[in-house]
Design an enzyme around this catalytic site. Structure first.
Site, short mmCIF file in Angstrom:
data_model
loop_
_atom_site.label_atom_id
_atom_site.label_comp_id
_atom_site.label_asym_id
_atom_site.label_seq_id
_atom_site.Cartn_x
_atom_site.Cartn_y
_atom_site.Cartn_z
CB SER B 123 43.71 -24.40 49.78
OG SER B 123 43.53 -25.65 49.17
CE LYS B 160 46.22 -25.17 46.61
NZ LYS B 160 46.01 -26.46 47.35
#
Lengths: 205, 205
Positions: B123, B160
């Site tokens: 990701s 993230k």
DNA sequence: AAAATTACTGTAATTATATACAGTATGTTA
DNA sequence: TAACATACTGTATATAATTACAGTAATTTT
């Protein structure tokens, strides 16, 4: 005789290695007696004399009066060099190219790193190698297709993936769609492989 | 008193720090006399007694008979933990999560790293963080928008980019076009920031 | 309130360690 | 071919360092 320890005799190198390994094991240098015991000398003075010789050649410093006062010289513990820009013409590891040194990272990267090279440009972003990253380079002539290599083409150093390697043509692939492959004819251009990329280090923040 | 060195008294901690710093300076541990001189003790025995107390508490090992025979205990030099998969429920740094330890890297990464976290998934590939990379995490609650953070949402740990941070909404951005942003309402979901990503380590080859 | 811990000074003995001096033998350099 | 470097043994000694024992005093724990 080793190429790096040019001045040291085999025996002296053996003793220097023993000192390093002893420090690794115990956290402090050996005494003359420790060295003698390890190498089978019957007199501690054998170790003493070797130490003096090694000191004379600049590989250690003996602190007089202090027990276990053996200090590895700068060069011995300076760590792995970090190469910034490579000056045209000279060898990569020339003193002028060394930006700083990183203490030996041991198990940090699984394979041994000979030097770190600061990446310039974005030609390898697709394999996650970004500008300003440090890639760990292992000097080797044993280059494999598919691995990321440090190559020197006519004095210019570049980091690319080795795509094809034959006597007529070498193809170096940039891992970025905006760049095209570099095709080198070894007969026309001077091509040298400096090493293989075995790891990567990035400083964020 | 420090939180980490819970058992040690301030004076004992001072002595342990001195030992570490001495080793950093000279490459071998101090003698009782060295410690006494440094801290102004008039008797070398003061140092001896402190060392015994520190040993009793498990922070060092004293090798009997050996000069400068002070060995820092495992915990003291084990290095920075590498975290693989994080078991649900517990703290990230729980023993069961520690895969191995990496010797302190010193100047390797400019900021201090509390632990390394092995990256799972893709990701974050657009900022060059790949699966199996180790990211160096600094434990901090001082989280900044735009930085790569380690967050825990309802017991799940994720890496993230912090895109928005307000009391009503927190947005965590995946750096991969195939993933969409994670929007968290702190009132509904339990959200904790474990730290900021300050560096990256990758093993190729 | 007693016992233990912390934090030292002071003395002293044993052992650990560095290190000088005197040799021997072999190979290398000037 | 003499001087030097290498590679040791063997002896000896000064000093570096550990470490035990005997105290004192304040604080903390039981």
């Amino acid at each position: 005789m080793s190429l790096i320890m040019k001045n040291l005799t085999d025996r002296q190198k053996e003793i220097l290695d023993l000192i390093k390994s002893y420090i690794g094991d115990y956290g402090f240098p050996p005494t003359r007696a420790d060295i003698s015991k390890e190498l089978g000398f019957k007199s501690a003075n054998a170790a003493e004399q070797h130490l003096r010789a090694i000191e004379k050649k600049g590989y250690i410093k003996i602190l007089s009066g202090a027990s276990r006062g053996i200090v590895l010289s700068e060069e011995e513990e300076k760590g792995i060099p970090v190469i910034g820009l490579v000056a045209a013409g000279g060898p990569i590891l020339a003193q002028e190219n060394i930006e700083k040194r990183i203490p030996e990272s041991q198990s940090l990267l699984s394979e041994s790193v000979d030097y770190y090279l600061r990446v310039k440009g974005d030609s390898m972003v697709d394999v996650g190698i970004f500008e300003e990253d440090l890639i760990g380079v292992k000097k080797t002539t044993d280059i494999k297709v598919g691995s990321v290599v440090v190559a020197r083409i006519n004095d210019e150093v570049t980091v690319k993936t080795l795509k094809k390697f034959s006597s007529e043509e070498v193809i170096l692939k940039a891992e970025n769609e905006n760049y095209s492959d570099i095709k080198v004819n070894p007969f026309v251009d001077e091509l040298n492989f400096e090493g293989t990329c075995v790891g990567l280090l990035r400083n964020l923040s």
